[in-house]
Scaffold this active site. Structure first.
Site, mmCIF file in Angstrom:
data_model
loop_
_atom_site.group_PDB
_atom_site.id
_atom_site.type_symbol
_atom_site.label_atom_id
_atom_site.label_comp_id
_atom_site.label_asym_id
_atom_site.label_seq_id
_atom_site.Cartn_x
_atom_site.Cartn_y
_atom_site.Cartn_z
ATOM 1 N N GLN A 32 41.370 50.821 32.733
ATOM 2 C CA GLN A 32 42.149 49.885 31.925
ATOM 3 C C GLN A 32 41.318 48.654 31.600
ATOM 4 O O GLN A 32 40.207 48.486 32.100
ATOM 5 C CB GLN A 32 43.433 49.466 32.644
ATOM 6 N N ARG A 161 39.891 28.707 41.701
ATOM 7 C CA ARG A 161 39.126 29.952 41.613
ATOM 8 C C ARG A 161 37.884 29.832 42.493
ATOM 9 O O ARG A 161 36.788 30.212 42.094
ATOM 10 C CB ARG A 161 38.717 30.256 40.169
ATOM 11 N N TYR A 164 36.403 33.280 43.764
ATOM 12 C CA TYR A 164 36.116 34.046 42.550
ATOM 13 C C TYR A 164 34.881 33.477 41.852
ATOM 14 O O TYR A 164 33.958 34.215 41.481
ATOM 15 C CB TYR A 164 37.316 34.004 41.611
ATOM 16 N N LYS A 168 31.208 35.308 41.232
ATOM 17 C CA LYS A 168 30.673 35.516 39.888
ATOM 18 C C LYS A 168 29.354 34.776 39.672
ATOM 19 O O LYS A 168 28.505 35.227 38.892
ATOM 20 C CB LYS A 168 31.711 35.108 38.843
ATOM 21 N N SER A 201 45.711 43.212 33.470
ATOM 22 C CA SER A 201 45.699 42.472 34.736
ATOM 23 C C SER A 201 45.893 40.974 34.496
ATOM 24 O O SER A 201 46.558 40.286 35.281
ATOM 25 C CB SER A 201 44.392 42.716 35.490
ATOM 26 N N ARG A 205 48.920 38.451 35.890
ATOM 27 C CA ARG A 205 48.733 37.170 36.580
ATOM 28 C C ARG A 205 49.528 36.052 35.911
ATOM 29 O O ARG A 205 49.948 35.103 36.574
ATOM 30 C CB ARG A 205 47.245 36.789 36.623
#
Length: 262
Positions: A32, A161, A164, A168, A201, A205
């Site tokens: 997806q 974040r 995250y 990244k 996704s 959220r």
């Protein structure tokens, strides 16, 4: 929010010519979102085989009957599984590491378990897959590795974040390291850093009223380009990096953000 219209299944699966004609490709998180849109674009551009990897067997079923697609249910954290996959699918030309997990929270809200899980999914999975498929590329003297990072990384700090963004940023560092180590051996490694993309996704959220992504949507709609990126737009960049047209790009960071980082 507007969504792009994907190509028909027939248009995707019947194409055998194009910029990726004859290339054999592995895509993680292929069921997806960006992974699925990129898989479709790879097929449309003539890839001879796309190995679609995802942990969601139900969503992968939609791709099972497509010509030139081989579906494999696999958790990207599974190192031995990645090596077994590489043993089964040889002569791979392109690896697209798309799998990722978005954790929400500042550093005080981030548990050690969430920290470790985020690094395992977002970074260590790339370690596993690159280690598994890089030897094939080196043997052939050519190959393209595409890693998925984010504008939320070393490029820009994003509210709530923490881990995250750390993962990244690590992906950018990993990409540059791989590119530097193999720059003379025909294998290129580049990284894509999107701003928020209108994927399933992301839409999920947005149902969380406390999620800071709502502010990002308003910022993009009201002050920047006017909308979020479509998965197909990121896929277009992936096609370029997978193709021989990008033969002079390695270790490069491609930000696709509609002005998000201005």
């Amino acid at each position: 929010m507007a969504t792009a219209v994907p190509p028909t299944v027939a248009a995707v699966t019947e194409s055998t010519g194009g910029r990726l004609a004859g290339k054999r490709i592995v895509v993680t998180a292929a069921a997806q979102g960006i992974g699925r849109a990129t898989l479709e674009s790879f097929l449309k551009e003539g890839a001879s085989l796309v190995v679609a990897v995802d942990f969601d067997a139900k969503k992968l079923q939609e791709l099972d009957s497509w010509p030139r697609v081989a579906c494999r249910v696999l958790d990207v954290r599974d190192g031995p599984g990645a090596r077994t996959l590489a043993e089964h699918f040889s002569n791979i030309d392109v690896l697209f590491n798309c799998a990722g997990y978005v954790h929400q929270g500042n550093i005080l809200e981030t548990s050690e378990e969430s920290w470790d899980y985020s690094f395992d999914v977002n970074v260590k999975s790339m370690y596993h897959f690159i280690q598994a498929f890089l030897p094939q590329m080196l043997k052939k003297g050519r190959g393209s590795i595409i890693n998925m990072s984010s504008a939320a990384s070393s490029i820009r700090g994003i509210e709530r974040r923490c881990v995250y963004g750390a993962t990244k940023a690590a992906v950018i560092g990993l990409t540059k390291a791989v590119a530097r180590d193999y720059v003379r051996q025909g294998v290129r490694c580049n990284v894509i850093c999107p701003s928020p993309v209108a994927t399933p996704s992301f839409q999920e959220r947005l149902q969380d009223l406390s999620d800071s992504d709502k502010e990002h949507v308003e910022y993009m709609q009201d002050k920047m380009i006017g909308r979020l990126a479509y998965p197909e737009e990121v896929a277009n960049l992936c096609v370029y990096l997978a193709s021989d047209e990008s033969s002079y790009h390695t270790g490069n960071v491609f930000t696709i953000d509609g002005g998000f980082c201005l």
